[in-house]
Write a protein that holds these residues in place. Structure first.
Motif, PDB file in Angstrom:
ATOM      1  N   THR A  69       0.837  -1.187   0.000  1.00 32.95           N
ATOM      2  CA  THR A  69       0.000   0.000   0.000  1.00 32.95           C
ATOM      3  C   THR A  69       0.876   1.242   0.000  1.00 32.95           C
ATOM      4  O   THR A  69       1.712   1.423   0.888  1.00 32.95           O
ATOM      5  CB  THR A  69      -0.929   0.029   1.222  1.00 32.95           C
ATOM      6  OG1 THR A  69      -1.787  -1.122   1.195  1.00 32.95           O
ATOM      7  CG2 THR A  69      -1.802   1.287   1.219  1.00 32.95           C
ATOM      8  N   TYR A 104     -15.954  -4.638  -1.812  1.00 38.20           N
ATOM      9  CA  TYR A 104     -14.549  -5.020  -1.891  1.00 38.20           C
ATOM     10  C   TYR A 104     -14.207  -5.286  -3.353  1.00 38.20           C
ATOM     11  O   TYR A 104     -14.822  -6.143  -3.997  1.00 38.20           O
ATOM     12  CB  TYR A 104     -14.276  -6.282  -1.070  1.00 38.20           C
ATOM     13  CG  TYR A 104     -14.233  -6.060   0.422  1.00 38.20           C
ATOM     14  CD1 TYR A 104     -13.014  -6.091   1.115  1.00 38.20           C
ATOM     15  CD2 TYR A 104     -15.389  -5.818   1.147  1.00 38.20           C
ATOM     16  CE1 TYR A 104     -12.964  -5.881   2.485  1.00 38.20           C
ATOM     17  CE2 TYR A 104     -15.354  -5.605   2.517  1.00 38.20           C
ATOM     18  CZ  TYR A 104     -14.138  -5.642   3.176  1.00 38.20           C
ATOM     19  OH  TYR A 104     -14.093  -5.425   4.530  1.00 38.20           O
ATOM     20  N   CYS A 105     -13.247  -4.539  -3.894  1.00 39.52           N
ATOM     21  CA  CYS A 105     -12.830  -4.763  -5.280  1.00 39.52           C
ATOM     22  C   CYS A 105     -11.495  -4.074  -5.531  1.00 39.52           C
ATOM     23  O   CYS A 105     -11.074  -3.203  -4.767  1.00 39.52           O
ATOM     24  CB  CYS A 105     -13.887  -4.249  -6.263  1.00 39.52           C
ATOM     25  SG  CYS A 105     -14.310  -2.497  -6.072  1.00 39.52           S
ATOM     26  N   SER A 106     -10.838  -4.479  -6.617  1.00 39.55           N
ATOM     27  CA  SER A 106      -9.580  -3.878  -7.044  1.00 39.55           C
ATOM     28  C   SER A 106      -9.779  -3.279  -8.424  1.00 39.55           C
ATOM     29  O   SER A 106     -10.236  -3.959  -9.344  1.00 39.55           O
ATOM     30  CB  SER A 106      -8.458  -4.926  -7.089  1.00 39.55           C
ATOM     31  OG  SER A 106      -8.211  -5.465  -5.802  1.00 39.55           O
ATOM     32  N   GLN A 207      -2.960  -0.208  -8.602  1.00 40.02           N
ATOM     33  CA  GLN A 207      -4.394  -0.456  -8.477  1.00 40.02           C
ATOM     34  C   GLN A 207      -4.952   0.322  -7.295  1.00 40.02           C
ATOM     35  O   GLN A 207      -4.230   0.657  -6.355  1.00 40.02           O
ATOM     36  CB  GLN A 207      -4.682  -1.939  -8.278  1.00 40.02           C
ATOM     37  CG  GLN A 207      -4.166  -2.512  -6.964  1.00 40.02           C
ATOM     38  CD  GLN A 207      -4.289  -4.019  -6.918  1.00 40.02           C
ATOM     39  OE1 GLN A 207      -3.862  -4.709  -7.844  1.00 40.02           O
ATOM     40  NE2 GLN A 207      -4.859  -4.545  -5.833  1.00 40.02           N
ATOM     41  N   ASP A 209      -7.559  -0.266  -4.388  1.00 40.72           N
ATOM     42  CA  ASP A 209      -8.361  -1.276  -3.705  1.00 40.72           C
ATOM     43  C   ASP A 209      -9.427  -0.604  -2.855  1.00 40.72           C
ATOM     44  O   ASP A 209      -9.112   0.258  -2.022  1.00 40.72           O
ATOM     45  CB  ASP A 209      -7.486  -2.140  -2.798  1.00 40.72           C
ATOM     46  CG  ASP A 209      -6.685  -3.161  -3.572  1.00 40.72           C
ATOM     47  OD1 ASP A 209      -7.030  -3.405  -4.739  1.00 40.72           O
ATOM     48  OD2 ASP A 209      -5.718  -3.708  -3.014  1.00 40.72           O
ATOM     49  N   ARG A 211     -11.979  -1.302   0.059  1.00 42.93           N
ATOM     50  CA  ARG A 211     -12.203  -2.249   1.155  1.00 42.93           C
ATOM     51  C   ARG A 211     -13.176  -1.614   2.149  1.00 42.93           C
ATOM     52  O   ARG A 211     -12.805  -1.226   3.248  1.00 42.93           O
ATOM     53  CB  ARG A 211     -10.871  -2.593   1.841  1.00 42.93           C
ATOM     54  CG  ARG A 211      -9.832  -3.236   0.911  1.00 42.93           C
ATOM     55  CD  ARG A 211     -10.220  -4.657   0.570  1.00 42.93           C
ATOM     56  NE  ARG A 211      -9.219  -5.329  -0.250  1.00 42.93           N
ATOM     57  CZ  ARG A 211      -9.272  -5.413  -1.564  1.00 42.93           C
ATOM     58  NH1 ARG A 211     -10.272  -4.838  -2.225  1.00 42.93           N
ATOM     59  NH2 ARG A 211      -8.345  -6.060  -2.240  1.00 42.93           N
ATOM     60  N   SER A 229      -8.781   0.832   2.266  1.00 46.99           N
ATOM     61  CA  SER A 229      -8.792   1.218   0.855  1.00 46.99           C
ATOM     62  C   SER A 229      -7.555   2.060   0.560  1.00 46.99           C
ATOM     63  O   SER A 229      -7.122   2.861   1.391  1.00 46.99           O
ATOM     64  CB  SER A 229     -10.056   2.030   0.532  1.00 46.99           C
ATOM     65  OG  SER A 229     -11.228   1.278   0.771  1.00 46.99           O
TER      66      SER A 229
END
Length: 249
Positions: A69, A104-106, A207, A209, A211, A229
């Motif tokens: 991160t 939740y996704c990327s 990316q 993210d 969250r 995130s």
């Protein structure tokens, strides 16, 4: 150039200690980083300032392929973007709480991600308007949403603590039921370049993210709970963001 002597000296001191017990036995995700920072003398914080001298410190298990991160930054617009994203694009993931959604996704800048089999989502850099948009398309209705975005000036502010980066790798083993870490190698990165970060976002090398969970009890019931995130990158691509790097063994 930044003086690296002090942080190198401190790292070598900690490395020489061998395996040390986790100071966060109940923290599955953060124990490896928190323990190193404890030995380094860093007070735990989530502020925008660097961790040690001018350095932002990142720690991960040796040979892991996970992303690092870089920084967290909620969208500039609209206000309360996390709540909007959760309610608009989230899904019920716990049958015991059928009224609560999570998201939740990327997301990437070079392609769309299918989210909960309903939305195609991506991040899209618009250099002319100086914005990074979160673009979503409902695959059932064809409706497109582009009202969530970051101003690039806000992204630049969020990335400022990345000016100098110190990434530490560690081996892990369990002794008497307690996680122990041996911090055995590190890489110093100097001279962060914000333009390179934008290039990597555009090319898909970084990316974003999402969250976003949800509180399931108490006075915050139903409100979004951000579980980390942020903008993330593979360790091997970090060198693309900096002008200089140095391995420490």
């Amino acid at each position: 150039m930044t003086d690296t002597n002090k942080i190198i000296k401190e790292f070598l001191r900690i490395k020489k200690m061998g395996f040390v017990a986790s100071n966060r036995p109940n923290n599955k995700d953060g124990g490896i980083g928190n323990t190193f920072e404890d030995y380094l003398g860093v007070q735990e914080n989530n502020l925008k300032d660097p961790d040690f001298e001018t350095f932002e410190v990142k720690t991960q298990r040796y040979l892991t392929s996970s992303y690092i991160t870089l920084f967290s930054k909620t969208p500039s617009h609209p206000a309360g973007a996390n709540s909007l994203l959760k309610e608009r694009f989230g899904d019920v993931r716990d049958p015991e709480f059928p009224d609560l959604k999570k998201l939740y996704c990327s997301l990437f800048g070079n392609r769309s991600s299918r989210v909960y089999e309903r939305f195609d989502m991506k991040i899209e850099l618009d250099r002319k308007s100086q914005k990074l948009y979160l673009i979503s398309k409902d695959i059932n209705t064809g409706e497109v949403y582009n009202d969530v975005y970051w101003n690039l000036i806000d992204l630049e502010k969020g990335s400022r603590k990345m000016k100098d980066l110190f990434v530490v790798s560690a081996d892990k083993k369990i002794i008497n039921g307690i996680h122990h870490y041996h911090y055995n190698s590190a890489i110093i990165y100097l001279g962060f370049n914000f333009k390179s970060l934008l290039d990597q976002i555009e090319e898909g090398g970084i990316q974003f993210d999402i969250r976003i969970g949800v509180h399931k009890s108490g006075k915050n019931y139903g409100k979004p709970h951000d579980h980390g995130s942020g903008f993330r990158i593979r360790k091997e691509n970090l060198k693309k963001l900096f002008s200089h790097s140095q391995h420490i063994q």
